[in-house]
Design a protein around this motif. Structure first.
Motif, mmCIF file in Angstrom:
data_model
loop_
_atom_site.group_PDB
_atom_site.id
_atom_site.type_symbol
_atom_site.label_atom_id
_atom_site.label_comp_id
_atom_site.label_asym_id
_atom_site.label_seq_id
_atom_site.Cartn_x
_atom_site.Cartn_y
_atom_site.Cartn_z
ATOM 1 N N PHE A 115 1.295 -1.096 0.146
ATOM 2 C CA PHE A 115 -0.124 -0.089 -0.036
ATOM 3 C C PHE A 115 0.666 1.148 0.416
ATOM 4 C CE2 PHE A 115 0.670 1.631 4.295
ATOM 5 C CZ PHE A 115 1.195 0.681 4.564
ATOM 6 N N ARG A 116 0.145 2.109 0.132
ATOM 7 C CA ARG A 116 0.560 3.877 0.087
ATOM 8 C C ARG A 116 0.103 4.268 0.291
ATOM 9 N NH1 ARG A 116 4.775 5.769 -3.138
ATOM 10 N NH2 ARG A 116 4.435 4.298 -5.234
ATOM 11 N N ASP A 117 0.743 5.273 1.920
ATOM 12 C CA ASP A 117 -0.107 5.925 2.741
ATOM 13 C C ASP A 117 0.051 7.921 2.215
ATOM 14 O OD1 ASP A 117 2.514 7.527 3.082
ATOM 15 O OD2 ASP A 117 3.210 6.943 5.205
ATOM 16 N N GLY A 118 -1.431 8.176 3.245
ATOM 17 C CA GLY A 118 -1.427 9.532 2.529
ATOM 18 C C GLY A 118 -0.120 10.551 2.797
ATOM 19 N N GLN A 119 1.102 9.678 3.144
ATOM 20 C CA GLN A 119 2.488 11.213 2.621
ATOM 21 C C GLN A 119 2.758 10.755 1.873
ATOM 22 O OE1 GLN A 119 3.825 11.029 6.996
ATOM 23 N NE2 GLN A 119 2.181 10.219 7.136
ATOM 24 N N GLY A 120 2.777 9.114 0.672
ATOM 25 C CA GLY A 120 3.025 8.570 0.196
ATOM 26 C C GLY A 120 4.438 8.144 -0.395
ATOM 27 N N ARG A 121 4.243 7.759 1.077
ATOM 28 C CA ARG A 121 5.278 6.298 1.678
ATOM 29 C C ARG A 121 4.568 4.711 1.650
ATOM 30 N NH1 ARG A 121 6.994 7.702 7.865
ATOM 31 N NH2 ARG A 121 4.249 7.346 7.469
ATOM 32 N N ALA A 122 5.373 4.033 0.150
ATOM 33 C CA ALA A 122 5.148 3.003 0.295
ATOM 34 C C ALA A 122 5.355 1.631 1.319
ATOM 35 C CB ALA A 122 5.482 2.353 -0.525
ATOM 36 N N GLY A 123 4.162 0.776 1.495
ATOM 37 C CA GLY A 123 4.536 0.043 2.511
ATOM 38 C C GLY A 123 4.507 -1.646 2.323
ATOM 39 N N LEU A 124 4.969 -2.367 3.052
ATOM 40 C CA LEU A 124 4.652 -3.813 2.770
ATOM 41 C C LEU A 124 5.145 -4.416 3.921
ATOM 42 C CD1 LEU A 124 5.134 -6.390 0.245
ATOM 43 C CD2 LEU A 124 7.187 -6.076 0.510
ATOM 44 N N TYR A 144 8.591 -5.289 5.282
ATOM 45 C CA TYR A 144 9.483 -5.029 5.514
ATOM 46 C C TYR A 144 9.896 -4.122 4.586
ATOM 47 C CZ TYR A 144 9.682 -10.805 5.052
ATOM 48 O OH TYR A 144 9.448 -11.598 5.167
ATOM 49 N N ALA A 145 11.465 -3.301 3.957
ATOM 50 C CA ALA A 145 12.040 -2.284 3.554
ATOM 51 C C ALA A 145 11.869 -2.250 1.717
ATOM 52 C CB ALA A 145 13.645 -1.891 4.345
ATOM 53 N N VAL A 146 11.080 -1.268 1.564
ATOM 54 C CA VAL A 146 10.828 -0.855 -0.022
ATOM 55 C C VAL A 146 11.843 0.352 0.085
ATOM 56 C CG1 VAL A 146 8.249 -2.366 0.315
ATOM 57 C CG2 VAL A 146 9.142 0.334 0.882
ATOM 58 N N GLU A 147 12.263 0.339 -1.736
ATOM 59 C CA GLU A 147 12.329 1.516 -1.913
ATOM 60 C C GLU A 147 11.840 1.715 -3.764
ATOM 61 O OE1 GLU A 147 16.172 2.669 -2.028
ATOM 62 O OE2 GLU A 147 17.032 1.403 -0.382
ATOM 63 N N GLU A 148 11.510 3.053 -4.346
ATOM 64 C CA GLU A 148 11.777 2.151 -5.387
ATOM 65 C C GLU A 148 12.212 3.178 -6.665
ATOM 66 O OE1 GLU A 148 6.835 4.057 -5.312
ATOM 67 O OE2 GLU A 148 7.329 4.349 -3.181
ATOM 68 N N ARG A 149 11.838 2.711 -7.222
ATOM 69 C CA ARG A 149 13.521 2.688 -8.750
ATOM 70 C C ARG A 149 12.350 2.414 -9.188
ATOM 71 N NH1 ARG A 149 19.184 2.285 -6.819
ATOM 72 N NH2 ARG A 149 18.954 4.268 -5.245
ATOM 73 N N TYR A 150 13.637 2.812 -11.037
ATOM 74 C CA TYR A 150 12.896 2.239 -12.755
ATOM 75 C C TYR A 150 11.452 2.284 -12.774
ATOM 76 C CZ TYR A 150 18.276 2.543 -11.960
ATOM 77 O OH TYR A 150 19.610 1.851 -11.926
ATOM 78 N N GLY A 151 10.464 3.302 -12.624
ATOM 79 C CA GLY A 151 9.276 2.935 -11.932
ATOM 80 C C GLY A 151 7.856 1.537 -11.245
#
Lengths: 383, 383, 383
Positions: A51-60, A118-125
Motif C-alpha cells: 500500500f502507500r500511505d497518505g504521505q506517499g510512503r509505500a509499505g509492505l 519489509y523495507a521498500v524502495e522505489e526506482r525505475y518505475g
C-alpha cells in the motif's frame, strides 16, 4: 524416484536458495501498484500487502493483523498508515502500532506490538523490497543501462512478464526461465524453426557461442557471420539475483542492452517478470511482446499452443519444477551448467557467513555496467 | 511455527471439541429440507443424507449403503424409508434394513445389517440432530424467547446464515464467528465506521461494556448514554453449544431478544447459521440482512468487499482457522478470553465423564430464559 | 478406520494390481488418435504421449524429453519420429535419439540417450499398448466375436465409454465398474425399476443365476422364463485383464456377443471404456447408449441424476475407491466374490513368477472364443 534439486529451486524462508535470494532487492510491483487500496502480492512464497500511505510512503506488511489475525487486505489506508477493519488498529509503513481505538487512550500497550513489515524502495518505475536479515540489507543497485539515457529517452516499466512467452503469472519454477537466458542454442530451434521465425531472420541462424562466468553471473557471447560477411555479436547476461539482461531479439538497432527483466519467484512453482527499459515512446516495451501465428499468446487455441510453442510452453512443459535427476546434458548445455555452478558458489558463500555476488554496500559498487548488447562488426578480425 | 488451538476449533468425531459439541443437538436443515428427495448435509465434518419417509418421519443416515457403499443420495424415498438405487436395500429412519430384494425372501439375514443413523427432532421450523453417544442424549431445549409469543407473532426459520455478513456457507472456522458475538467493540469500528453505519446510529457509539460468564455461556452488557440522557442497555449472549443470542442491531423496538442463531460447524473450516425468530410478518427475518454500499453482499465487487468490509470479510480474513499463537490481546478482548475459558471448562467436564453446561434431561431444566435484549432506561440510575 | 483393498484396486507401476495389469495389452486410443498432432493419454497412472510418425507407425512415449524435460506434447511429429520443441532432439517410436541439432554433427553422444517408450499394436480400430516387462510381452489376443464376421458386418470402435452409464471419463476406481459386469441382480433394480425400464422389458425380470470361474475370468449365466414358456439364457463374462463381454441388454437379436469393452484404468480413481464391435451400419455402437427420462446422461439435471440413476451414479456413488471394509455381502453378491478371488489368484501367480490367466505366447492360445451371448430356448428342458 525422479527428483529435483531443492537447493537450487525452492525459495521459501529458511531454504538455502530462499535465504540467498533474500540477500537482494526484488521488485514487488509497479510504483502505481502501491496505492490507497491495499493490494495482495506474493513474493518468494510469502503473502504480503502492498500500500502507500497518505504521505506517499509505500509499505509492505504481513497480511495478518497482529491483533487478531484479520487480513489487512480489508484495511483502510490513511494518512499515517493502514488500519485493520476489525478493531481499527493502525500501523505505519514500518509496522509500528499507532492506535488501538477500542482500548482506553488508544491502547496503553500499543508500543509492545509491531506488525511484521519489509523495507521498500522505489526506482525505475518499480517498488523493490528487501526480505532478508535487516543488518545485511545492501544498497538497491543502479544499472548503467537504465541510468545513462540518450536524447529523448526515458524509463518505462512493465509488469506483464515480457520475455516469459506467455501469461503474466507463469506456473513453473523461476529457474526454468532464468536458465533459458543462458541457453542461446534453443533460439534457432524454438524461436527460429518451430514457430516460424518469431524474431528476425538472423536470430534463426545457429550461432558460435562462448560461455563464461562473470563477477555477477553468467555471460553468453553468440557470434553469427551474416551473408554480407559482417559479424553479429550478441551478449546476454544472467545477473544475480534473477536478472535477465537480454538485448532485443528483434534488433531494431545495435548497441548496449535496452532493458532489464527481474524474474520474480512468486513461490516454488510460479514466477513473473518485471521489466524496466529505456524507451523513446510510451508503450514501447509492451510492443516487444511476440506474436505466434499472428496472434498474442492468450488468443491461441490449444492446438496453436502445440503447433507454435514458445518459451512459455517449453518451460512450463518441464513441469512445475523440472526433474533434474532425469536430465541428459549435451555440450550445448554448458551455459546452464555454468549458471548452476555459479549459484552453488553463492549458496556456499552465504552458508559460510559471507556476502553473495553483487551485494553492495557503497554507491560505487552498487553501480553496475553490463556488457550485454547487440553489436555489429565488419568482420571477425574487427571484433 | 504459527499454530492454532485445535482443541477449541476442530469438530471431527473423536476430537475434544467434536465430542463436546456432540453432547448437544444441532440444526441440520429447515423442516422443508427433509423431503422425498434425498439431500446431502454436512455437519461437524460428517457427510450425511437427510430425508423424510412417507409417514412424515425425518431421517438422517450415513450416505454409504451398508451393502456395497453406493450413496443413498441416489436412493428412492418410500413409505417406510429410503431404498438404495443399486440393489434395492430398504432402510427405515433408524437404519433398520427392511428389504434386500435381490435375495431369497427379501434377504434372510437382513436383520444383521444396520445402516448408521442419527436421532432427529423438529422444532422452530428446523430439523435438529444429535450425533453423540446415544446414552447421553439430552432433551432438545426449549427457549422462552421462541415459546412465549406476543399477539400476531409466529416462528419463522431461515437458513441463509443471517448474521454471517455474507454467504450461506462461510469458509472459516465456526469459532471465529462465535467469538464475534462476545466482541462488542468491533461494532463501532467495523459496522459503524468502516462500512458507513451498517446499523442504527446509536450502535456506532463506543459502549461501556461488562463481560461475565453465566451458567450457559458468556454474557455481554453494553451501555450507551444517548444524546437525550437516556441509557441504551444491550445484552448479548453466547450460549452452549454455538448459540448466538443477539438482539437486533437495528433496534426496531426494545425488549427481549427476537431470535436465536445456531452457528453450525459444517467442518473445521466452514460454518453456516440457522436462525429461528418471532416475527409478525412472513419474511421478516430475511429483511434483517445488511446492505453494504446499497447492495447485498453477493452483489459487491472485489473492490467493494475491500472498501465496505463486514463480519464475513473480518472473519474469513482471519484465515480458514485463525492462528492463535500469533494473536495479541488487549483489554477490549476480555469477552473472547472469557468464552475460550468457558469452553476449556466444558472440555474438562466432558473429559472427566461429566455433562457440559446446558445439557438437560428434564423438561424444566431444558426450558431456557435468556437475559439478552435491547433495553432503554431513563438514566443510569434507573438501570 | 474404513479402508479399501489397495491390492485389488491401485494400478500404479510397482503395485500388485498395477504389475498384474501390466502383463496384458490395454487400449490407449482409437487408431485415429495416433496422428501427426501429439496427444496426451493417461493409462494405469502414467502420463504418456501418443503420436504416429510420417511412416505410419504409432508411438507411445514418456512425455518428458530425456534432454531437459520439456513435454513432447509440444513436439513436432516428423517422418522419422517426434522432435522436442526446445532444442530439437528427435526420437523414433522406439525412443532412439536420432538427432541433437544444437550439438556438433547432430550430437556425438546421441546414441547414449533413449527416450522411455512402450510397445504398441493396432487392431479392431484401437491402439493397444503393453506397459509391462519387455521380456514378458504376450501376443495381442484375437477374439472370435470380432474376427468371425457375418455378411455385411464390419468392426467399429468407440471411445465414449459405452456401458459406463455416463461420462467418457468416470471418476471412480475401474474395479467398481468391472464388478458390475458380474452383478446381474442389480439389473432389474437399477435398470428395471429405479430409472424406468432402461433396457427391454424382459431384462427387468429377476433372473435365476449361476456364477462360475472360467480359465479367463468369471462367467454369469442368467435364466429367465418368458411369458410364452420359452427360456431366455444370457451369458456375460468378465475376462482378464479388464474385459466386459456383455451381450446387448436391448437384445435386438439372439446369438453370440456383439462387442467387447475394455475397462481402462486411467489411474486409481478414474477409468474409461473402449469398445469394439461387429456392426452392419456406421454408428451402430453409439446407438447402444442409454437414455434416462428421454435424455442423454449429460443433459440430466442434478435432480434427474437422483431420480433416474444408472451405473454411473451407482458406481461413482461408491466413492473414488469404495471402502471394502464397510461392505456387507449377501448371497446375491457371489459373482463379485468370485471375481475378487480370481484376481487374488492371478496376483499370487505373478508374485510367484508365473504368467496370469489369458496371457498367451502362441497364435492358437491367443485366439479366444467367448461363451457370452443372448440365447433363446424353447423350454428349460431344451437348454
Amino acid at each position: 524416484m525422479p527428483t529435483y534439486r531443492a537447493e537450487l529451486t525452492e525459495v521459501g524462508a529458511g531454504t538455502p536458495m530462499g535465504e540467498l535470494l533474500r540477500r537482494y532487492w526484488h521488485p514487488v510491483g509497479l510504483a502505481a501498484d502501491a496505492g490507497e487500496r491495499a493490494r495482495k502480492v506474493r513474493v518468494l512464497g510469502e503473502d504480503l500487502i502492498l500500500f502507500r500511505d497518505g504521505q506517499g510512503r509505500a509499505g509492505l506488511v504481513y497480511p495478518r493483523c497482529a491483533h487478531r489475525g484479520t487480513s489487512l487486505y480489508y484495511g483502510k489506508v490513511e494518512e499515517r498508515g493502514i488500519r485493520c477493519c476489525y478493531h481499527g488498529w493502525l500501523y505505519d509503513v514500518q509496522g509500528h502500532c499507532l492506535e488501538q481505538p477500542c482500548d482506553e487512550g488508544g491502547g496503553p500497550r500499543r508500543d509492545k506490538v509491531r506488525q511484521p513489515w519489509y523495507a521498500v524502495e522505489e526506482r525505475y518505475g518499480l517498488v523493490f523490497a528487501y526480505l532478508g536479515p535487516p543488518r545485511k540489507k545492501p544498497l538497491l543497485p543502479r544499472y548503467g543501462c537504465l541510468e545513462e539515457l540518450g536524447p529523448g529517452e526515458f524509463i518505462e516499466a512493465d509488469d506483464s512478464s515480457l520475455g516469459s512467452g506467455g501469461a503474466q503469472v507463469v506456473p513453473c519454477n523461476w529457474l526454468q526461465h532464468w536458465e533459458n537466458v543462458v541457453d542461446p542454442f534453443h533460439v534457432p530451434i524454438l524461436h527460429g524453426s518451430f514457430s516460424g521465425a518469431q524474431f528476425v531472420a538472423q536470430m534463426a541462424q545457429m550461432p558460435k557461442v562462448e560461455f563464461s562466468a562473470t563477477e555477477r553471473g553468467v555471460k553468453v557471447l553468440s557470434l553469427r557471420t551474416l551473408a554480407d560477411g559482417r559479424v553479429f555479436r550478441r551478449v546476454t547476461e544472467a545477473v544475480m539475483p534473477t536478472l535477465r539482461v537480454v538485448p532485443n531479439p528483434r534488433i531494431g538497432s545495435y548497441g548496449k542492452v535496452e532493458s532489464i527483466g527481474w524474474v520474480l519467484p512468486i513461490d516454488d512453482t510460479h514466477y513473473r517478470i518485471y521489466v524496466s527499459g529505456r524507451v523513446s515512446e510510451q508503450g514501447q516495451l509492451g510492443n516487444m511482446r511476440s506474436k505466434m501465428n499472428g496472434k498474442s499468446w492468450s488468443e491461441l487455441t490449444e492446438e496453436e499452443h502445440q503447433r507454435f510453442p514458445g518459451d512459455y510452453e517449453a518451460q512450463t512443459g518441464q513441469g512445475p519444477i523440472t526433474l533434474h535427476s532425469e536430465e541428459h546434458f549435451a555440450a550445448s548445455d554448458k551455459g546452464i551448467a555454468l549458471l548452476r555452478r555459479f549459484l552453488e558458489q553463492q549458496l556456499k558463500k552465504v552458508a559460510a557467513g559471507g556476502d553473495p555476488a553483487g551485494v553492495a554496500f557503497d554507491e560505487e559498487s552498487a553501480y553496475v555496467q553490463f556488457e550485454a548488447g547487440n553489436f555489429l562488426a565488419d568482420s571477425v578480425a574487427a571484433l
